[in-house]
Design a protein around this motif. Structure first.
Motif, PDB file in Angstrom:
ATOM      1  N   GLY A  74     -21.597 109.496  -5.850  1.00  0.00           N
ATOM      2  CA  GLY A  74     -20.419 110.248  -6.257  1.00  0.00           C
ATOM      3  C   GLY A  74     -19.661 110.868  -5.111  1.00  0.00           C
ATOM      4  N   GLY A  75     -20.159 110.712  -3.901  1.00  0.00           N
ATOM      5  CA  GLY A  75     -19.484 111.280  -2.739  1.00  0.00           C
ATOM      6  C   GLY A  75     -18.256 110.498  -2.354  1.00  0.00           C
ATOM      7  N   VAL A  76     -17.270 111.187  -1.782  1.00  0.00           N
ATOM      8  CA  VAL A  76     -16.043 110.557  -1.303  1.00  0.00           C
ATOM      9  C   VAL A  76     -16.081 110.533   0.215  1.00  0.00           C
ATOM     10  N   ARG A  77     -16.041 109.338   0.804  1.00  0.00           N
ATOM     11  CA  ARG A  77     -16.159 109.178   2.261  1.00  0.00           C
ATOM     12  C   ARG A  77     -14.881 108.577   2.843  1.00  0.00           C
ATOM     13  N   GLN A  78     -14.538 109.029   4.025  1.00  0.00           N
ATOM     14  CA  GLN A  78     -13.518 108.371   4.838  1.00  0.00           C
ATOM     15  C   GLN A  78     -14.247 107.430   5.794  1.00  0.00           C
ATOM     16  N   VAL A  79     -14.029 106.135   5.632  1.00  0.00           N
ATOM     17  CA  VAL A  79     -14.788 105.125   6.356  1.00  0.00           C
ATOM     18  C   VAL A  79     -13.871 104.447   7.372  1.00  0.00           C
ATOM     19  N   THR A  80     -14.239 104.505   8.648  1.00  0.00           N
ATOM     20  CA  THR A  80     -13.469 103.893   9.726  1.00  0.00           C
ATOM     21  C   THR A  80     -14.431 103.214  10.695  1.00  0.00           C
ATOM     22  N   ARG A  81     -13.882 102.636  11.766  1.00  0.00           N
ATOM     23  CA  ARG A  81     -14.724 101.987  12.781  1.00  0.00           C
ATOM     24  C   ARG A  81     -15.623 102.995  13.483  1.00  0.00           C
ATOM     25  N   ASP A  82     -15.227 104.276  13.495  1.00  0.00           N
ATOM     26  CA  ASP A  82     -16.009 105.315  14.169  1.00  0.00           C
ATOM     27  C   ASP A  82     -16.861 106.135  13.206  1.00  0.00           C
ATOM     28  N   ARG A  83     -16.423 106.235  11.954  1.00  0.00           N
ATOM     29  CA  ARG A  83     -17.177 106.976  10.947  1.00  0.00           C
ATOM     30  C   ARG A  83     -17.748 105.983   9.955  1.00  0.00           C
ATOM     31  N   HIS A  84     -19.071 105.903   9.846  1.00  0.00           N
ATOM     32  CA  HIS A  84     -19.755 104.920   8.989  1.00  0.00           C
ATOM     33  C   HIS A  84     -19.408 103.489   9.416  1.00  0.00           C
ATOM     34  N   PRO A  85     -19.644 103.124  10.666  1.00  0.00           N
ATOM     35  CA  PRO A  85     -19.204 101.809  11.154  1.00  0.00           C
ATOM     36  C   PRO A  85     -19.851 100.632  10.427  1.00  0.00           C
ATOM     37  N   ASP A  86     -21.124 100.734  10.048  1.00  0.00           N
ATOM     38  CA  ASP A  86     -21.753  99.628   9.312  1.00  0.00           C
ATOM     39  C   ASP A  86     -21.091  99.418   7.960  1.00  0.00           C
ATOM     40  N   LEU A  87     -20.775 100.512   7.297  1.00  0.00           N
ATOM     41  CA  LEU A  87     -20.110 100.427   6.000  1.00  0.00           C
ATOM     42  C   LEU A  87     -18.690  99.883   6.165  1.00  0.00           C
ATOM     43  N   PHE A  88     -18.005 100.281   7.223  1.00  0.00           N
ATOM     44  CA  PHE A  88     -16.661  99.766   7.504  1.00  0.00           C
ATOM     45  C   PHE A  88     -16.710  98.260   7.712  1.00  0.00           C
ATOM     46  N   TRP A  89     -17.713  97.803   8.444  1.00  0.00           N
ATOM     47  CA  TRP A  89     -17.892  96.370   8.652  1.00  0.00           C
ATOM     48  C   TRP A  89     -18.119  95.652   7.317  1.00  0.00           C
ATOM     49  N   ALA A  90     -18.991  96.191   6.476  1.00  0.00           N
ATOM     50  CA  ALA A  90     -19.387  95.516   5.243  1.00  0.00           C
ATOM     51  C   ALA A  90     -18.280  95.488   4.200  1.00  0.00           C
ATOM     52  N   LEU A  91     -17.549  96.587   4.075  1.00  0.00           N
ATOM     53  CA  LEU A  91     -16.488  96.658   3.071  1.00  0.00           C
ATOM     54  C   LEU A  91     -15.418  95.612   3.296  1.00  0.00           C
ATOM     55  N   ARG A  92     -15.112  95.303   4.544  1.00  0.00           N
ATOM     56  CA  ARG A  92     -14.054  94.347   4.869  1.00  0.00           C
ATOM     57  C   ARG A  92     -14.624  92.935   4.861  1.00  0.00           C
ATOM     58  N   VAL A 138     -11.725  94.287  15.298  1.00  0.00           N
ATOM     59  CA  VAL A 138     -12.848  95.128  14.877  1.00  0.00           C
ATOM     60  C   VAL A 138     -13.671  94.271  13.929  1.00  0.00           C
ATOM     61  N   PRO A 139     -14.854  93.809  14.339  1.00  0.00           N
ATOM     62  CA  PRO A 139     -15.610  92.836  13.542  1.00  0.00           C
ATOM     63  C   PRO A 139     -15.796  93.271  12.093  1.00  0.00           C
ATOM     64  N   ASN A 140     -15.774  92.285  11.201  1.00  0.00           N
ATOM     65  CA  ASN A 140     -16.005  92.547   9.786  1.00  0.00           C
ATOM     66  C   ASN A 140     -16.845  91.432   9.183  1.00  0.00           C
ATOM     67  N   ALA A 141     -17.062  91.513   7.864  1.00  0.00           N
ATOM     68  CA  ALA A 141     -17.993  90.606   7.197  1.00  0.00           C
ATOM     69  C   ALA A 141     -17.336  89.358   6.630  1.00  0.00           C
ATOM     70  N   VAL A 142     -16.049  89.151   6.852  1.00  0.00           N
ATOM     71  CA  VAL A 142     -15.397  87.942   6.339  1.00  0.00           C
ATOM     72  C   VAL A 142     -16.162  86.725   6.858  1.00  0.00           C
ATOM     73  N   GLY A 143     -16.601  85.853   5.934  1.00  0.00           N
ATOM     74  CA  GLY A 143     -17.608  84.869   6.313  1.00  0.00           C
ATOM     75  C   GLY A 143     -17.169  83.428   6.363  1.00  0.00           C
ATOM     76  N   VAL A 144     -15.868  83.125   6.440  1.00  0.00           N
ATOM     77  CA  VAL A 144     -15.430  81.732   6.320  1.00  0.00           C
ATOM     78  C   VAL A 144     -14.510  81.294   7.453  1.00  0.00           C
ATOM     79  N   ARG A 145     -14.678  81.873   8.624  1.00  0.00           N
ATOM     80  CA  ARG A 145     -13.746  81.580   9.720  1.00  0.00           C
ATOM     81  C   ARG A 145     -13.943  80.174  10.299  1.00  0.00           C
TER      82      ARG A 145
END
Length: 450
Positions: free
Chosen positions: A169-187, A364-371
Motif C-alpha cells: 500500500g505504500g506510494v514510492r517515487q521510483v527513479t534510476r537513483d531511488r529503488h534502481p532495481d525496481l526502476f529497471w524491472a518496471l520498464r 539507463v538499462p531496463n528489462a525490455v527483452g526483445v532487442r
C-alpha cells in the motif's frame, strides 16, 4: 468471496472514488475494456481517482488476501479477474507537458491521444503506439513499440520517474537513483510490481511525418512482401514501417474498399524531409497497383491514420513471435500460411521492421527483452481462432515474444517467453522483494522467486 461489511465500509471511507460490487447498478458499466476477448468478474471494483485511492484499494486487497487486477483502457487483457479486486484507473487521466525539459507527466489512466495533443503545440511528440486510444502506462511498462521506434527506441527507454503503489500500500517515487532495481524491472516487466499512478518520460522533437498507408489487392501480397523485405534492409533509422495482411469483416467500422476482402497494407512513418520520403517509398508504390495511397506529409497529430487501428471495442486474440531475420524463404513460408489462397482466418497478420534504436541498449538499462529481434510477426484473431501462422514461422524466430502484443487468456502464461533466462530471474527476484505473495498476478505474470 464473502467480505465483511465492516471491511467494505472501511474501504469506502478511505476513497474519493467509488466502490462497486456485483450487486451494484454501476458494476456492469465499469467492467468492459477495449478488448472484449476476456471479461473481468471481480468481487470488488475500485474506481480510483487518485494515488491515495489506489493505495487504499491495494491495502484492502492485501488484508483480504485477494489478487489485484488493473484496468485503464483494457487493450491488453490477459487473465480475467474472476474474483479479487479490480482497480479501474480510467478517471485518473491528467496530462502535463513541460516544453522546456521536453518531458510529459501522465496519470494512470491517460491515453496517448491526450499526450499527442498536449505535446504538438510545442513541436514535440511522444513515443506512442499505433493506436492513440491505448493507455500510456500499460503500453510503456510493456516496452512501447511505435511509429518512431527505429529512430528513438522503446517508450520504456525514455521514462525518468515512476510513481508506484506497491503491495504493502505504500506510494514510492521510483527513479534510476531511488529503488534502481525496481526502476529497471518496471520498464519492461509491465504490471507485475505494483500499480503505476504517475509516469514521467521524455518527448521527441517531431512535429510532422511523411507517413500513411499503401493498400494493395490481396493477390499482390507476394510481390508487396518480397519488395518490402528487400527495401526494409536499406532504409535509414528515420523510417519505421510494417506490412499487414488484412482480412477484415464487412462492417461499417471498416473502410468500404476493405470490407470482406483480402488486402495488403504497408504502413509508413518517416521523420525526414517529405522529398526524401517520397524517394524512399517509390519502390513500394511501384511494386503493385495500390487500392489506396495515403502516404504524404502529415502533422504528428494524425499519426493514428497510419495504422488505422480499430476505434471501437471488439474481441480479439493477439499473439506474436520475434523474428531474427526475414529472408525470401521466410516470406514464402508466411505467404503459404497467410497469403492469397491460404486458409488463414486471422483478421490481421503484421510484420514490423525493428532494428535501429530498438536494437540498442537503453541509456539507463531496463528489462525490455526483445532487442535482438529484426522483425515482429503478430496476429489479431477472432475469438476461438487457433494459432496457425506463428507456429509455421518458428523456424525463423528468436524464441522470444513481445509482451505488449499478447492479449487473451491463452497468453496469460507467456511472460517467461518474453525475456532471456537471466532477465527473467532478475525480474523474479525484484518481484519477491516487492510482491512476495504475488497479489499482482492477474496479468502476464512473473512469479516471485521462492
Amino acid at each position: 468471496m464473502d467480505i465483511a461489511e465492516s471491511a467494505m465500509d472501511g474501504l469506502v471511507a478511505r476513497l474519493k472514488g467509488e466502490v462497486f460490487t456485483p450487486q451494484d447498478a454501476g458494476y456492469a458499466r465499469e467492467l468492459p475494456g477495449f478488448n472484449r476477448i476476456g471479461q473481468h468478474r471481480p468481487d470488488v471494483i475500485v474506481a480510483a481517482q487518485s494515488a491515495e485511492d489506489v493505495s487504499a484499494a491495494v491495502s484492502f486487497a492485501a488484508r483480504q488476501g485477494l489478487p489485484i487486477a488493473v484496468q485503464a483502457t483494457g487493450h491488453g487483457i490477459a487473465a480475467p479477474a474472476l474474483g479479487g479486486v479490480l482497480v479501474s484507473t480510467r478517471r485518473m487521466n491528467a496530462v502535463a507537458v513541460d516544453p522546456v525539459t521536453r518531458t510529459a507527466y501522465v496519470e494512470a489512466g491517460a491515453q496517448w491521444h491526450q499526450v499527442i495533443a498536449a505535446a504538438a503545440p510545442h513541436g514535440l511528440a511522444p513515443l506512442n503506439g499505433s493506436s492513440p486510444l491505448v493507455g500510456v502506462v500499460g503500453y510503456t511498462l510493456g516496452g512501447g513499440l511505435g511509429p518512431l521506434g527505429r529512430q528513438y527506441g522503446f517508450a520504456a527507454d525514455h521514462v525518468t520517474c515512476i510513481e508506484l503503489v506497491t503491495a504493502d500500500g505504500g506510494v514510492r517515487q521510483v527513479t534510476r537513483d531511488r529503488h534502481p532495481d525496481l526502476f529497471w524491472a518496471l520498464r519492461g516487466g509491465k504490471g507485475n510490481f505494483g500499480i503505476v499512478t504517475g509516469l514521467w518520460f521524455g518527448l521527441m522533437p517531431v512535429r510532422r511525418l511523411y507517413g500513411g498507408g499503401l493498400h494493395f489487392p490481396g493477390e499482390q501480397a507476394a510481390q508487396v512482401l518480397h519488395t518490402w523485405r528487400r527495401w526494409s534492409a536499406t532504409v535509414p533509422e528515420e523510417m519505421t514501417s510494417s506490412v499487414s495482411l488484412l482480412r477484415l469483416p464487412d462492417v461499417p467500422d471498416v473502410p468500404e474498399f476493405l470490407r470482406g476482402v483480402f488486402a495488403a497494407h504497408v504502413r509508413i512513418s518517416f521523420t525526414g524531409r517529405a522529398e526524401e520520403g517520397e524517394r524512399l517509398v517509390r519502390p513500394l508504390r511501384e511494386c503493385g497497383t495500390p487500392l489506396a495511397d495515403s502516404v504524404a506529409e502529415m502533422p504528428y497529430t494524425a499519426v493514428g491514420d497510419i495504422h488505422q487501428d480499430p476505434a471501437h471495442p471488439l474481441p480479439y486474440h493477439e499473439r506474436n513471435i520475434m523474428l531474427r531475420e526475414l529472408g525470401s524463404q521466410a516470406v514464402e513460408a508466411l505467404l503459404r500460411v497467410a497469403g492469397a489462397g491460404s486458409s488463414c482466418g486471422d483478421l490481421m497478420v503484421e510484420v514490423r521492421h525493428l532494428g535501429g534504436a530498438l536494437a540498442r541498449p537503453a541509456e539507463v538499462p531496463n528489462a525490455v527483452g526483445v532487442r535482438e529481434g529484426a522483425y515482429t510477426l503478430s496476429t489479431l484473431s477472432a475469438p476461438g481462432s487457433p494459432d496457425v501462422v506463428l507456429g509455421a514461422m518458428e523456424e525463423w524466430g528468436t524464441g522470444r515474444r513481445y509482451l505488449n502484443f499478447l492479449a487473451g487468456a491463452d497468453t496469460a502464461g507467456s511472460a517467461a517467453e518474453c525475456f532471456a533466462p537471466e532477465t527473467l530471474s532478475r525480474l523474479a527476484r525484484v518481484k519477491a522483494a516487492v510482491d512476495p505473495d504475488n497479489l499482482f498476478r492477474l496479468n502476464h505474470n512473473i512469479a516471485p522467486l521462492p
